[in-house]
Enzyme design. Structure first.
Site, short mmCIF file in Angstrom:
data_model
loop_
_atom_site.label_atom_id
_atom_site.label_comp_id
_atom_site.label_asym_id
_atom_site.label_seq_id
_atom_site.Cartn_x
_atom_site.Cartn_y
_atom_site.Cartn_z
N SER A 170 17.79 20.18 -14.08
CA SER A 170 16.50 21.16 -14.07
C SER A 170 17.03 22.50 -14.73
CB SER A 170 15.87 21.15 -12.86
OG SER A 170 14.98 22.45 -12.98
N HIS A 202 0.73 -1.18 -0.12
CA HIS A 202 0.04 -0.03 0.08
C HIS A 202 0.72 1.30 0.08
CE1 HIS A 202 -3.22 -2.77 1.12
NE2 HIS A 202 -2.33 -3.16 2.10
#
Length: 520
Positions: free
Chosen positions: A321, A191
């Protein structure tokens, strides 16, 4: 009473349609002055940026149409071998001398197709111009699908032959990585929440197992792939029965010869105008399975990179970036993830093509398959190149991995603590309640106070747990909680294991192949 007007303070859109169109006209004019260039027409990103030269070349126009010429030669040779006297040796030799379609041949075919609106007949005409002695017997008895369908089967077979060794290389990369890190404890997640510990190597072994299943699926569809052969207009072989004066046995012999020349073990038992498009769907299911596995793997890598536990290779001068210079974005994994999404969409398209084939064939399969078949293999090839590059240089940060383990480990040892207390005569229910209360307090400290997980400190200060205080330090060894992870990795990835046996046919390729270099 008049309402005062409110000035419009919203900025006006600085878009002038005429100016935009004028800019496009200027760009077009400049392009014409520069001359024809690949930069002046749309190029697919797959061939321009991502896939290998050999896969791009395989699905090129020259490759496809030269394969048509080979198929016409196989047919003519076989017909001559079966007694068709109109096929002469001189005709066959001229065909052999011009099997590769030249640039001028393509121009002849282009002009002819514009006139006739039929690509196969355009190339029959172009072939006949360079092999005039064969012009009258090229395509004798055949329908267009003799060349189009058989060529596609050849190209898909050869494309799978290109994919399989590359896939084996990626599996080998992951197998070696799994063995290297088979003992390194790491958090497992169910999960996407921390669960019992595994090892870094065991997670990689799971990735390798998924890809091995893909390898086996692609191998299977390749091995079961058959030929369409020479089946006539609706799959009855009526034209060939006429050529051979009603001799049904020679019709079978013709297909035997064609299969032998093209390298197939046999023809499909039943064909219509085409081979059944179920074949394409089965191949797509196998190849697209690779996309699903690759997306799962690179999704895991991206999560691990976000947690700073593991990274894909990052080159010395690489920029993460344009704005945030500190970033180390997992761009290769993101690329694989994106390409995989597109590859996974292909089986639905092939299924729709199959289901839309009314009766013995409709032509609405043609245009879409010209796109779907090459794209499917180009996508798979591009995925494997990037995945090879990523898995050849995965970087693990053991101290960071361990730090994250230690954040959760106190919670994970609670079951062992309860078992030890019960063994010493304490009530399991009482032990469970004591642990529950202290665990919630420690969790509050982490979530609400921003502190560390101090559960063990709380246990040390609670008299109820005095019988196991002396054992706590030893219980905090993460390797005690990875179960059989290392053994599982060794059985699957180690010497004589499942992976080694499965990759044996590709061992020479793997030993010689370096790390896949990406163009961008």
């Amino acid at each position: 009473m008049s309402v005062p007007s409110i000035p419009n303070t919203e900025p006006k859109l600085a878009y002038d349609q005429d100016a935009a169109l004028d800019l496009q006209r200027q760009i077009g004019k400049m392009a014409q002055q520069i001359g024809n260039s690949v930069f002046d027409t749309y190029q697919t990103s797959l061939t321009g940026r991502y896939c290998s030269k050999e896969m791009s070349q395989l699905f090129s126009q020259r490759s496809r149409h030269s394969t048509w010429r080979s198929l016409w030669l196989y047919l003519a040779e076989s017909e001559k071998e079966l007694g068709i006297e109109t096929v002469t040796e001189e005709a066959l030799q001229q065909m052999r001398d011009h099997l590769v379609v030249s640039d001028s041949d393509f121009e002849v075919a282009r002009v002819e197709e514009k006139r006739r609106r039929h690509d196969v007949m355009a190339h029959v005409h172009a072939f006949g111009e360079v092999a005039p002695k064969a012009a009258g017997i090229i395509h004798y008895g055949a329908t267009s699908c003799y060349v189009t369908d058989n060529a596609e089967l050849i190209l898909m077979r050869d494309a799978m032959n290109l994919l399989l060794p590359k896939l084996a290389k990626v599996i080998d990369n992951l197998s070696k990585f799994a063995m290297q890190w088979k003992d390194e404890p790491t958090l497992a997640y169910t999960h996407l929440q921390p669960a019992q510990l595994i090892t870094v190597g065991k997670r990689a072994a799971q990735w390798a197992q998924d890809l091995l299943m893909d390898l086996e699926s692609i191998q299977h569809v390749k091995e079961e792939l058959l030929f369409r052969g020479a089946q006539g207009t609706t799959g009855t072989q009526a034209s060939f029965l006429e050529i051979f004066n009603g001799d049904s046995q020679k019709c079978d012999q013709l297909n035997d010869k064609l299969c032998q020349k093209a390298g197939f073990k046999g023809c499909y038992s039943v064909s219509t105008q085409t081979y059944t498009r179920k074949v394409d769907q089965l191949i797509a299911n196998a190849v697209a399975g690779l996309g699903a596995s690759a997306q799962k793997i690179t999704g895991d890598i991206r999560h691990l990179a976000a947690w700073k536990e593991l990274e894909e290779p990052f080159e010395k001068d690489q920029i993460g970036s344009s704005a945030m210079a500190y970033k180390r974005n997992p761009m290769r994994s993101e690329r694989v993830y994106a390409l995989s999404r597109e590859l996974m969409s292909k089986p639905a398209s092939f299924a729709n093509t199959l289901s839309d084939q009314w009766m013995e064939r409709t032509l609405d399969d043609s245009a879409i398959r010209r796109i779907d078949i090459p794209e499917m293999f180009l996508l798979a090839d591009a995925i494997l190149l990037s995945l090879d590059n990523v898995t050849s240089g995965l970087v693990v940060y053991p101290k960071r991995v361990n730090a994250r383990v230690q954040e959760e480990l106190p919670f994970m040892i609670t079951e062992s603590i309860i078992m030890k207390l019960v063994a010493q005569g304490r009530s399991r229910q009482d032990a469970h309640e004591e642990i529950r209360v202290l665990s919630h307090q420690a969790g509050y400290n982490v979530k609400n106070e921003g502190g560390h997980n101090d559960l063990v400190d709380r246990i040390r200060k609670t008299e109820f747990f005095q019988p196991i205080w002396a054992e706590l330090d030893n219980m905090l060894d993460a390797k005690l909680y990875t179960g059989r992870s290392a053994e599982i990795v060794e059985k699957f990835c180690g010497k004589g294991g499942v992976v080694e046996k499965a990759l044996q046919p590709y061992s020479e390729y793997i030993s010689k192949a370096g790390v896949a270099e990406l163009s961008v």
